[in-house]
Design a protein around this motif. Sequence first.
Motif, mmCIF file in Angstrom:
data_model
loop_
_atom_site.group_PDB
_atom_site.id
_atom_site.type_symbol
_atom_site.label_atom_id
_atom_site.label_comp_id
_atom_site.label_asym_id
_atom_site.label_seq_id
_atom_site.Cartn_x
_atom_site.Cartn_y
_atom_site.Cartn_z
ATOM 1 N N TYR A 158 1.941 -1.984 -0.508
ATOM 2 C CA TYR A 158 3.017 -1.294 -1.224
ATOM 3 C C TYR A 158 2.710 -1.225 -2.722
ATOM 4 O O TYR A 158 1.992 -2.086 -3.235
ATOM 5 C CB TYR A 158 4.353 -2.056 -1.083
ATOM 6 N N HIS A 159 3.285 -0.224 -3.368
ATOM 7 C CA HIS A 159 3.270 -0.171 -4.835
ATOM 8 C C HIS A 159 4.508 -0.932 -5.302
ATOM 9 O O HIS A 159 5.628 -0.524 -4.973
ATOM 10 C CB HIS A 159 3.362 1.269 -5.339
ATOM 11 N N LEU A 160 4.320 -2.005 -6.046
ATOM 12 C CA LEU A 160 5.470 -2.859 -6.366
ATOM 13 C C LEU A 160 5.554 -3.182 -7.860
ATOM 14 O O LEU A 160 4.577 -3.649 -8.465
ATOM 15 C CB LEU A 160 5.386 -4.156 -5.552
ATOM 16 N N VAL A 161 6.712 -2.901 -8.410
ATOM 17 C CA VAL A 161 6.954 -3.211 -9.822
ATOM 18 C C VAL A 161 7.182 -4.710 -9.980
ATOM 19 O O VAL A 161 7.926 -5.314 -9.205
ATOM 20 C CB VAL A 161 8.185 -2.443 -10.347
ATOM 21 N N ALA A 189 1.534 -2.424 -9.517
ATOM 22 C CA ALA A 189 0.212 -2.438 -8.884
ATOM 23 C C ALA A 189 0.373 -2.190 -7.392
ATOM 24 O O ALA A 189 1.492 -2.157 -6.864
ATOM 25 C CB ALA A 189 -0.473 -3.778 -9.136
ATOM 26 N N GLU A 190 -0.755 -2.012 -6.742
ATOM 27 C CA GLU A 190 -0.750 -1.853 -5.285
ATOM 28 C C GLU A 190 -1.066 -3.227 -4.693
ATOM 29 O O GLU A 190 -2.166 -3.760 -4.894
ATOM 30 C CB GLU A 190 -1.826 -0.836 -4.897
ATOM 31 N N ALA A 267 7.893 -10.496 -4.638
ATOM 32 C CA ALA A 267 9.251 -10.074 -4.275
ATOM 33 C C ALA A 267 9.744 -9.162 -5.390
ATOM 34 O O ALA A 267 10.417 -9.591 -6.324
ATOM 35 C CB ALA A 267 10.160 -11.278 -4.088
ATOM 36 N N SER A 268 9.364 -7.911 -5.303
ATOM 37 C CA SER A 268 9.685 -6.918 -6.327
ATOM 38 C C SER A 268 11.192 -6.650 -6.342
ATOM 39 O O SER A 268 11.886 -6.859 -5.344
ATOM 40 C CB SER A 268 8.922 -5.632 -6.009
ATOM 41 N N GLY A 269 11.692 -6.188 -7.489
ATOM 42 C CA GLY A 269 13.123 -5.893 -7.598
ATOM 43 C C GLY A 269 13.904 -7.042 -8.218
ATOM 44 O O GLY A 269 14.941 -6.842 -8.819
#
Length: 438
Positions: A158-161, A189-190, A267-269
């Motif tokens: 996934y692409h994750l901020v 990043a991926e 754990a993005s977000g």
Amino acid sequence: MANPWCFFWFVSKKPIIWQPWNTQIDFQNMNTFDPSDRRNFIKKASLGSFAALLGTDIVFALPKGYLPVALENDPQKLFGKHKDLIVRNNLPWNVEPPAHLLDDKITPADKMFIRNNGLVPENIDVAKWILTIKGEAIDQEKTYTLEELKTKFPRHTYHLVLECGGNGRSEFYPPTEGNQWELGAVSCAEWTGVRLKDILADVGIKSNAVYVGFHAADLHLSRDANKEAISRGIPIDKAREDETLVAFQMNGKDIPLVHGHPLRLIASGFPASVSGKWLTALSVRDRVHDGEKMAPPSYSIPCDPVEAGAEVANENMCIIEKMPVKSLITYPKSGAMIKENATLGIRGHAWTGESRITKTEYSIDFGATWKPCQLERGKNKYAWQGFEAKVDFPKKGYYEVWVKATDDSGMSQPMLTPGWNPKGYLNNACHRIAIKVT
Ligand SMILES: Nc1nc2c(c(=O)[nH]1)N[C@H]1C(S)=C(S)[C@@H](COP(=O)(O)O)O[C@H]1N2
Ligand SMILES: [Mo]
């Protein structure tokens, strides 16, 4: 007779300064090295010799914990970072790019911010790396080698901020303590790894599980092995989301050492502080995890708004979960000049920890009028979404371009620095750049 070298010293314009930073190390290709070379490289650095980086031997042993002063302020040299990154702190390392360096859709390793609470681990042995799953809310402790993790569970990318909770802190007034981040403590990043929920299902967790805490291999700043640098965590629902990964790759390669090699929770977000680097263990807890920097005031804000500068008791602080709506103009660089009657293309990214960005707009008149930007959908949930617009200016002069993102629930970015809080978290005010039309 006088020493001829003294004479030479006086007539030559300048002593010759040796510049270690001219020696180039190919960090970008480090992951294509033979794995044993990579280990040797890390080992050498950790032995304190740093000889590979300096390009020569260090004759007298450095005291433990000392960096050679020639490398001290040089994340380019130590971690392969872009030369224009800004060092906020070097003990521990905290480094950020200026906004215009975050122009890539996928943030490359050399432009990614570094936020460390402790010391980068030394002597990583990938072959012996173990992830332990423990805690009150499982029946029996279980361990996995890296190889087992990689082969036993399906892989996901996934692409994750990842955004530091303190990104933008420098704008709060009165000032708050901590790294004075401007805008760059964010990346997308991926990430590739296995789903945490697949691991938890394999271990088998009890119905009283409420939280998952991480444990990591980085040393506390004091070098006391009994202390943890940071051990935060996430509620069990967040742990069970598809995009919550135990990752072993970033941008298609092994995770760079400074970003958590060889294993990282993502754990993005949430504030990026929950995305534990150098992951060694996960505790499935029957209560809110109580590791280092988990309890208020760390990564917490007043549960109800307070006056700027107020003191807030810990029991009135709430742990930050979802990160707010935000955007960043990554092109052009603030201060760009264009010719009269020319159209300026602007672009950047927008993101949110909640759901999806559905609108991005720009203003050149300090918010009196807003015009739409074109907005991409983003690869997956928690990926940042690209925006762009063509901007016309009525005449010569100084302008500011402001961008504002809005999510599908109508939440948007304030133009002013939002809710002051004692630790300076969650500044999601609109980003603005200066433009001169000549
Ligand atoms: N083990 C460990 N994990 C960690 C940290 C740390 O100091 N040690 N810092 C956290 C914080 S506060 C942030 S913002 C992100 C930064 O990730 P990065 O350095 O890869 O950009 O990592 C998080 N994970
Ligand atoms: Mo952070």
